[in-house]
Scaffold this motif. Structure first.
Motif, PDB file in Angstrom:
ATOM      1  N   ARG A  28      89.421  -7.100  15.829  1.00  0.00           N
ATOM      2  CA  ARG A  28      88.867  -5.914  15.153  1.00  0.00           C
ATOM      3  C   ARG A  28      88.955  -4.680  16.038  1.00  0.00           C
ATOM      4  NH1 ARG A  28      83.355  -8.142  12.238  1.00  0.00           N
ATOM      5  NH2 ARG A  28      84.370  -9.013  10.404  1.00  0.00           N
ATOM      6  N   ILE A  29      88.730  -4.852  17.343  1.00  0.00           N
ATOM      7  CA  ILE A  29      88.846  -3.728  18.272  1.00  0.00           C
ATOM      8  C   ILE A  29      90.279  -3.214  18.272  1.00  0.00           C
ATOM      9  CG2 ILE A  29      88.853  -3.130  20.733  1.00  0.00           C
ATOM     10  CD1 ILE A  29      86.331  -4.906  21.020  1.00  0.00           C
ATOM     11  N   LYS A  30      91.249  -4.114  18.304  1.00  0.00           N
ATOM     12  CA  LYS A  30      92.656  -3.703  18.276  1.00  0.00           C
ATOM     13  C   LYS A  30      92.973  -2.909  17.009  1.00  0.00           C
ATOM     14  CE  LYS A  30      94.850  -7.591  18.992  1.00  0.00           C
ATOM     15  NZ  LYS A  30      95.822  -8.635  19.389  1.00  0.00           N
ATOM     16  N   LEU A  31      92.428  -3.340  15.879  1.00  0.00           N
ATOM     17  CA  LEU A  31      92.639  -2.597  14.628  1.00  0.00           C
ATOM     18  C   LEU A  31      92.041  -1.192  14.715  1.00  0.00           C
ATOM     19  CD1 LEU A  31      92.064  -5.169  11.750  1.00  0.00           C
ATOM     20  CD2 LEU A  31      94.119  -3.825  12.195  1.00  0.00           C
ATOM     21  N   LEU A  32      90.809  -1.089  15.206  1.00  0.00           N
ATOM     22  CA  LEU A  32      90.167   0.223  15.319  1.00  0.00           C
ATOM     23  C   LEU A  32      90.973   1.164  16.203  1.00  0.00           C
ATOM     24  CD1 LEU A  32      86.363  -0.596  15.723  1.00  0.00           C
ATOM     25  CD2 LEU A  32      87.481   0.496  13.797  1.00  0.00           C
ATOM     26  N   VAL A  33      91.440   0.667  17.339  1.00  0.00           N
ATOM     27  CA  VAL A  33      92.230   1.495  18.246  1.00  0.00           C
ATOM     28  C   VAL A  33      93.524   1.939  17.554  1.00  0.00           C
ATOM     29  CG1 VAL A  33      93.569   1.459  20.394  1.00  0.00           C
ATOM     30  CG2 VAL A  33      91.231   0.564  20.362  1.00  0.00           C
ATOM     31  N   SER A  34      94.175   1.015  16.864  1.00  0.00           N
ATOM     32  CA  SER A  34      95.413   1.358  16.142  1.00  0.00           C
ATOM     33  C   SER A  34      95.156   2.416  15.086  1.00  0.00           C
ATOM     34  CB  SER A  34      96.005   0.113  15.486  1.00  0.00           C
ATOM     35  OG  SER A  34      96.388  -0.819  16.454  1.00  0.00           O
ATOM     36  N   TYR A  35      94.081   2.269  14.319  1.00  0.00           N
ATOM     37  CA  TYR A  35      93.751   3.249  13.282  1.00  0.00           C
ATOM     38  C   TYR A  35      93.493   4.624  13.891  1.00  0.00           C
ATOM     39  CZ  TYR A  35      93.160  -0.634   9.971  1.00  0.00           C
ATOM     40  OH  TYR A  35      93.358  -1.729   9.180  1.00  0.00           O
ATOM     41  N   CYS A  36      92.783   4.674  15.007  1.00  0.00           N
ATOM     42  CA  CYS A  36      92.519   5.961  15.663  1.00  0.00           C
ATOM     43  C   CYS A  36      93.818   6.616  16.115  1.00  0.00           C
ATOM     44  CB  CYS A  36      91.591   5.766  16.857  1.00  0.00           C
ATOM     45  SG  CYS A  36      89.888   5.456  16.405  1.00  0.00           S
ATOM     46  N   GLY A  77      90.806   6.580  26.976  1.00  0.00           N
ATOM     47  CA  GLY A  77      89.662   5.705  27.185  1.00  0.00           C
ATOM     48  C   GLY A  77      88.885   5.664  25.880  1.00  0.00           C
ATOM     49  N   PHE A  78      88.727   4.488  25.303  1.00  0.00           N
ATOM     50  CA  PHE A  78      87.956   4.311  24.072  1.00  0.00           C
ATOM     51  C   PHE A  78      86.623   3.676  24.426  1.00  0.00           C
ATOM     52  CE2 PHE A  78      92.080   4.770  22.152  1.00  0.00           C
ATOM     53  CZ  PHE A  78      91.837   5.256  20.880  1.00  0.00           C
ATOM     54  N   ASP A  79      85.551   4.212  23.859  1.00  0.00           N
ATOM     55  CA  ASP A  79      84.228   3.617  24.011  1.00  0.00           C
ATOM     56  C   ASP A  79      83.856   2.946  22.696  1.00  0.00           C
ATOM     57  OD1 ASP A  79      84.041   4.590  26.596  1.00  0.00           O
ATOM     58  OD2 ASP A  79      83.104   6.452  25.955  1.00  0.00           O
ATOM     59  N   VAL A  80      83.437   1.687  22.788  1.00  0.00           N
ATOM     60  CA  VAL A  80      83.173   0.872  21.612  1.00  0.00           C
ATOM     61  C   VAL A  80      81.817   0.200  21.752  1.00  0.00           C
ATOM     62  CG1 VAL A  80      83.998  -1.120  20.275  1.00  0.00           C
ATOM     63  CG2 VAL A  80      85.646   0.421  21.322  1.00  0.00           C
ATOM     64  N   MET A  81      81.045   0.219  20.679  1.00  0.00           N
ATOM     65  CA  MET A  81      79.819  -0.585  20.593  1.00  0.00           C
ATOM     66  C   MET A  81      80.131  -1.789  19.726  1.00  0.00           C
ATOM     67  SD  MET A  81      76.644   2.102  19.969  1.00  0.00           S
ATOM     68  CE  MET A  81      76.445   1.444  18.369  1.00  0.00           C
ATOM     69  N   VAL A  82      79.440  -2.894  19.968  1.00  0.00           N
ATOM     70  CA  VAL A  82      79.582  -4.085  19.137  1.00  0.00           C
ATOM     71  C   VAL A  82      78.191  -4.454  18.643  1.00  0.00           C
ATOM     72  CG1 VAL A  82      80.338  -6.491  19.049  1.00  0.00           C
ATOM     73  CG2 VAL A  82      81.563  -4.859  20.495  1.00  0.00           C
ATOM     74  N   ASP A  83      78.033  -4.554  17.311  1.00  0.00           N
ATOM     75  CA  ASP A  83      76.706  -4.867  16.779  1.00  0.00           C
ATOM     76  C   ASP A  83      76.446  -6.375  16.833  1.00  0.00           C
ATOM     77  OD1 ASP A  83      77.938  -6.015  14.510  1.00  0.00           O
ATOM     78  OD2 ASP A  83      77.635  -4.232  13.286  1.00  0.00           O
ATOM     79  N   ASP A  84      75.254  -6.782  16.391  1.00  0.00           N
ATOM     80  CA  ASP A  84      74.836  -8.183  16.475  1.00  0.00           C
ATOM     81  C   ASP A  84      75.737  -9.126  15.708  1.00  0.00           C
ATOM     82  OD1 ASP A  84      72.714  -7.476  18.051  1.00  0.00           O
ATOM     83  OD2 ASP A  84      71.263  -7.439  16.425  1.00  0.00           O
ATOM     84  N   SER A  85      76.416  -8.611  14.669  1.00  0.00           N
ATOM     85  CA  SER A  85      77.293  -9.468  13.880  1.00  0.00           C
ATOM     86  C   SER A  85      78.712  -9.529  14.447  1.00  0.00           C
ATOM     87  CB  SER A  85      77.327  -8.989  12.422  1.00  0.00           C
ATOM     88  OG  SER A  85      77.969  -7.730  12.353  1.00  0.00           O
ATOM     89  N   GLY A  86      78.957  -8.804  15.556  1.00  0.00           N
ATOM     90  CA  GLY A  86      80.271  -8.814  16.177  1.00  0.00           C
ATOM     91  C   GLY A  86      81.194  -7.730  15.665  1.00  0.00           C
ATOM     92  N   ARG A  87      80.676  -6.807  14.891  1.00  0.00           N
ATOM     93  CA  ARG A  87      81.492  -5.716  14.348  1.00  0.00           C
ATOM     94  C   ARG A  87      81.567  -4.561  15.357  1.00  0.00           C
ATOM     95  NH1 ARG A  87      80.710  -2.698   8.550  1.00  0.00           N
ATOM     96  NH2 ARG A  87      82.622  -1.490   8.690  1.00  0.00           N
ATOM     97  N   PRO A  88      82.783  -4.177  15.773  1.00  0.00           N
ATOM     98  CA  PRO A  88      82.909  -3.083  16.732  1.00  0.00           C
ATOM     99  C   PRO A  88      82.858  -1.714  16.037  1.00  0.00           C
ATOM    100  CG  PRO A  88      85.043  -4.066  16.300  1.00  0.00           C
ATOM    101  CD  PRO A  88      84.048  -4.856  15.501  1.00  0.00           C
ATOM    102  N   TRP A  89      82.365  -0.733  16.784  1.00  0.00           N
ATOM    103  CA  TRP A  89      82.252   0.647  16.298  1.00  0.00           C
ATOM    104  C   TRP A  89      82.774   1.588  17.387  1.00  0.00           C
ATOM    105  CZ3 TRP A  89      80.331   1.396  11.378  1.00  0.00           C
ATOM    106  CH2 TRP A  89      79.680   0.325  10.805  1.00  0.00           C
ATOM    107  N   ILE A  90      83.719   2.445  17.035  1.00  0.00           N
ATOM    108  CA  ILE A  90      84.224   3.454  17.976  1.00  0.00           C
ATOM    109  C   ILE A  90      83.142   4.523  18.147  1.00  0.00           C
ATOM    110  CG2 ILE A  90      85.924   5.304  18.300  1.00  0.00           C
ATOM    111  CD1 ILE A  90      87.322   2.743  18.611  1.00  0.00           C
TER     112      ILE A  90
END
Length: 142
Positions: free
Chosen positions: A101-109, A128-141
């Motif tokens: 999912r992180i790879k997808l987010l970076v690609s989309y950005c 440099g990308f900063d990412v948060m990951v919530d309790d369900s494992g979903r990353p957020w840019i």
């Protein structure tokens, strides 16, 4: 472990057309110096930057930042991807799915920026990308 955190990922883009992205796997996990407590009153909790910010230039001013933390190897406000991978897996989330999912987010950005970046075959971009990951494992840019 009870600490707010984010991931710092390093990305090299050698071409935007066609898109060619290299994502460095060894992300840095940055921790807050103070454990997060969900029940903290807003007026008290928001004033404590050490509880909410992962920025090293902020946390270096807190003596707790240099203490050992339960379940985290070493001291300080950073640890490596391998430790994070174990923590995610122990939390019941698939770390490979988080990474995908992180790879997808970076690609989309990068795709979003592609039109505004001039094409030059002898240059590259380092991000440099900063990412948060919530309790369900979903990353957020961030």
């Amino acid at each position: 472990h009870g600490f707010k955190f984010d991931l710092r990922l390093y990305v090299v883009v050698t071409s935007f057309r066609p898109l060619r992205v290299y994502l460095y796997r060894d992300a840095i996990v940055r921790l807050c110096a103070v454990k997060y407590e969900a029940g903290t009153a807003l007026s008290e909790g928001l004033q404590d930057v050490f509880r909410h910010l992962t920025n090293a230039s902020v946390n270096k001013h807190n003596p707790q930042a240099r203490e050992e933390r339960e379940g985290i190897e070493g001291t300080g406000c950073k640890f490596v991807w391998d430790q994070f991978h174990e923590h995610v897996r122990d939390s019941g989330v698939d770390p490979d799915r988080v990474w995908a999912r992180i790879k997808l987010l970076v690609s989309y950005c990068c795709l979003c920026a592609a039109r505004s970046v001039p094409q030059d075959r002898v240059c590259f971009e380092l991000f440099g990308f900063d990412v948060m990951v919530d309790d369900s494992g979903r990353p957020w840019i961030l």
